[in-house]
Design an enzyme around this catalytic site. Structure first.
Site, PDB file in Angstrom:
ATOM      1  N   HIS A 156       0.828  -1.215   0.000  1.00 19.12           N
ATOM      2  CA  HIS A 156       0.000   0.000   0.000  1.00 19.12           C
ATOM      3  C   HIS A 156       0.861   1.264   0.000  1.00 19.12           C
ATOM      4  O   HIS A 156       0.429   2.297   0.500  1.00 19.12           O
ATOM      5  CB  HIS A 156      -0.958   0.039   1.195  1.00 19.12           C
ATOM      6  CG  HIS A 156      -1.693  -1.237   1.427  1.00 19.12           C
ATOM      7  ND1 HIS A 156      -2.934  -1.509   0.881  1.00 19.12           N
ATOM      8  CD2 HIS A 156      -1.346  -2.361   2.118  1.00 19.12           C
ATOM      9  CE1 HIS A 156      -3.329  -2.711   1.247  1.00 19.12           C
ATOM     10  NE2 HIS A 156      -2.382  -3.269   1.993  1.00 19.12           N
ATOM     11  N   SER A 277      14.013  22.818 -15.588  1.00 21.00           N
ATOM     12  CA  SER A 277      12.806  23.617 -15.771  1.00 21.00           C
ATOM     13  C   SER A 277      13.196  24.965 -16.360  1.00 21.00           C
ATOM     14  O   SER A 277      14.255  25.510 -16.029  1.00 21.00           O
ATOM     15  CB  SER A 277      12.134  23.813 -14.416  1.00 21.00           C
ATOM     16  OG  SER A 277      11.332  24.967 -14.423  1.00 21.00           O
ATOM     17  N   LYS A 283      15.292  22.875 -10.405  1.00 21.42           N
ATOM     18  CA  LYS A 283      14.659  21.607 -10.767  1.00 21.42           C
ATOM     19  C   LYS A 283      15.556  20.665 -11.557  1.00 21.42           C
ATOM     20  O   LYS A 283      16.307  21.068 -12.423  1.00 21.42           O
ATOM     21  CB  LYS A 283      13.393  21.876 -11.603  1.00 21.42           C
ATOM     22  CG  LYS A 283      12.256  22.493 -10.846  1.00 21.42           C
ATOM     23  CD  LYS A 283      11.636  21.555  -9.823  1.00 21.42           C
ATOM     24  CE  LYS A 283      10.826  20.484 -10.436  1.00 21.42           C
ATOM     25  NZ  LYS A 283       9.456  20.684 -10.691  1.00 21.42           N
TER      26      LYS A 283
END
Ligand code: ARG
Length: 462
Positions: A156, A277, A283
């Site tokens: 999960h 970016s 980024k």
């Protein structure tokens, strides 16, 4: 441009129809297979006395020249031609005259295209399989290097029990191993030659289909001429195997994207496989992993599309089947590119072993082992589960890991705890005690790696 079939027509085809019907702009990539198939066909025709040896040689030489012309770009491939088969035949007739008109004796474009597509797919199966094997080699190498790299295993997407990086990568090894097997199975099923099936009902010429099948490297000829021209199962099987490969790649990419985040920092994808970016200077994005994950959709789309195209088609050939090509070519390019890129990305990825281990140390990945410890002291498992549940709650309230508790805190929860609890819940013990076949301990992993090394060696000997 004169049509191969113009004889019974009184009017020219509408120009929109010409464009709509023409497949050359995408089936041109079959030129090599088309020429290879035609050469085998004329060799057989001459052997059977259907054409003369001189005609065979003229056709063969002409076809070989056309192959060169296509490869060096001196033939302009335009929509004027209906398909690659028409282009090759009309160019041959231009080049060698009447002998060229004998090439299509005892053959139809229906068995011709069935052959070309099969030859092409056969090469792609081999190429895909080789790329899967490269990825398996990378995975097993990384497994061997990371037998003691601890990390949390998840269910999960919640921390569950500790494993090792070798074990986690080993799961992907098994998936890609099945992919390799699927491609091999498919190869064995599809490697039969449809040439000689004619339009649908064979031919009255005494063709030697076994001979052409042998020349073209097939196990033998297909056994029903109607099926031979209308079968696209092998393509559907390839697209299905390709879809499963893409599904595996996309799961792997998704995990790498998560593990590459600032929050996890389990891995760092190399600069060479990342992009930046235009606005945010900090980024470094995992675009390649995301693109591979995204491209899964177009391969699934191709599988779906061909299944729908083939649904309810009556025997034998129908023009609907021309729709098999663009989507299949796109899917073939996509899966082979993705495998190559993914392997490159994985070879350069940096594993932050300390972060993985730290993460495995907290989040109660050793809670099952603590319960198993109590079972060892005579507590029934269900009761042990309840006691450890309380222990975990206590740890959460006090912001501690199980290993951080002192013995009196343990004893407050259950009198069964002794000093040996620390050893029992240490990360190393939790992994190393998982000795069952297929488990994460070094001993179990070494056995799995040994079996998989043998499997890879056997592939090399093929
Ligand atoms: N371009 C066609 C295809 O890909 C070749 C076969 C044409 N046969 C025919 N009967 N029109 O299916």
């Amino acid at each position: 441009m004169a049509k191969l079939w113009g004889g019974r027509f009184e009017k020219e085809t509408d120009s929109l129809v010409n464009d709509f019907n023409s497949s050359i702009m995408f089936d041109k990539r079959l030129y090599r297979q088309d020429i290879e198939g035609s050469i085998a066909h004329v060799k057989m025709l001459a052997k059977q006395g259907i054409i003369k040896a001189g005609e065979r040689d003229a056709i063969k030489d002409g076809l070989e020249e056309i192959l060169k012309e296509i490869e060096n770009g001196s033939i302009e491939i335009t929509r004027e031609y209906e398909d690659i088969h028409s282009l090759v035949e009309s160019r041959l007739i231009e080049k060698i005259g009447d002998a060229g008109k004998k090439l299509h004796t005892g053959r139809s474009r229906n068995d011709q295209v069935a052959l070309d597509m099969r030859l092409y797919t056969r090469e792609i199966i081999k190429k895909t399989r080789a790329l899967v094997k490269d990825l398996l080699e990378t995975l097993i190498k990384l497994e061997e290097e990371n037998l003691d790299t601890f990390m949390p295993g998840f269910t999960h997407l919640q921390k569950a029990q500790p494993v090792t990086l070798a074990h986690h990568l080993g799961a992907y090894f098994e998936m890609f191993k099945r992919d390799e097997g699927r491609l091999y199975d498919l190869y064995k099923r599809m490697n039969y030659c449809p040439l000689g099936a004619g339009a649908l009902a064979g031919t009255t010429y005494p063709l030697d289909r076994e001979y052409t099948a042998g020349l073209l490297g097939f196990y033998g000829p297909t056994l029903n001429s109607m099926d031979s021209v209308s079968d696209r199962d092998y393509l559907i099987e390839y697209l299905s195997a390709a879809s499963i490969i893409m599904m595996h790649l996309s799961r792997f990419c998704e995990e790498l994207i998560i593990f590459n985040t600032n929050e996890y920092r389990f891995v760092e994808i190399d600069d060479t496989y990342s992009t930046g970016s235009s606005i945010m200077p900090q980024k470094k994005n995992p675009d390649i992993a995301e693109l591979i994950r995204g491209k899964c959709g177009r391969v699934y789309g191709a599988l779906d599309s061909l299944l729908v195209t083939m649904k309810a088609l009556p025997l034998a050939y129908n023009k609907d089947m021309q729709e098999d090509k663009e989507i299949s070519f796109d899917a073939m390019d996509t899966v082979t590119d993705c495998l190559r890129l993914f392997n490159g990305m994985l070879l350069k990825i940096k594993f932050n072993r300390d972060n993985m281990e730290k993460s495995a140390m907290n989040g109660f990945t050793n809670a099952t082992d603590a319960a198993d410890y109590l079972v060892g002291k005579g507590v029934p498992f269900r009761d042990a589960h309840g006691i450890i549940g309380k222990l975990v709650l206590y740890c959460i309230e006090n912001d501690k890991a199980i290993d951080d508790l002192d013995i009196s805190e343990f004893k407050n929860i259950s009198e069964y705890f002794e000093e040996d609890i620390y050893e029992a819940v240490s990360l190393k013990t939790c992994v190393e005690k998982r000795l069952t076949t297929g488990g994460p301990s070094r001993a179990a992993m070494e056995k799995a790696i040994e079996a998989n090394r043998k499997y890879l060696d056997a592939l090399k000997e093929e």
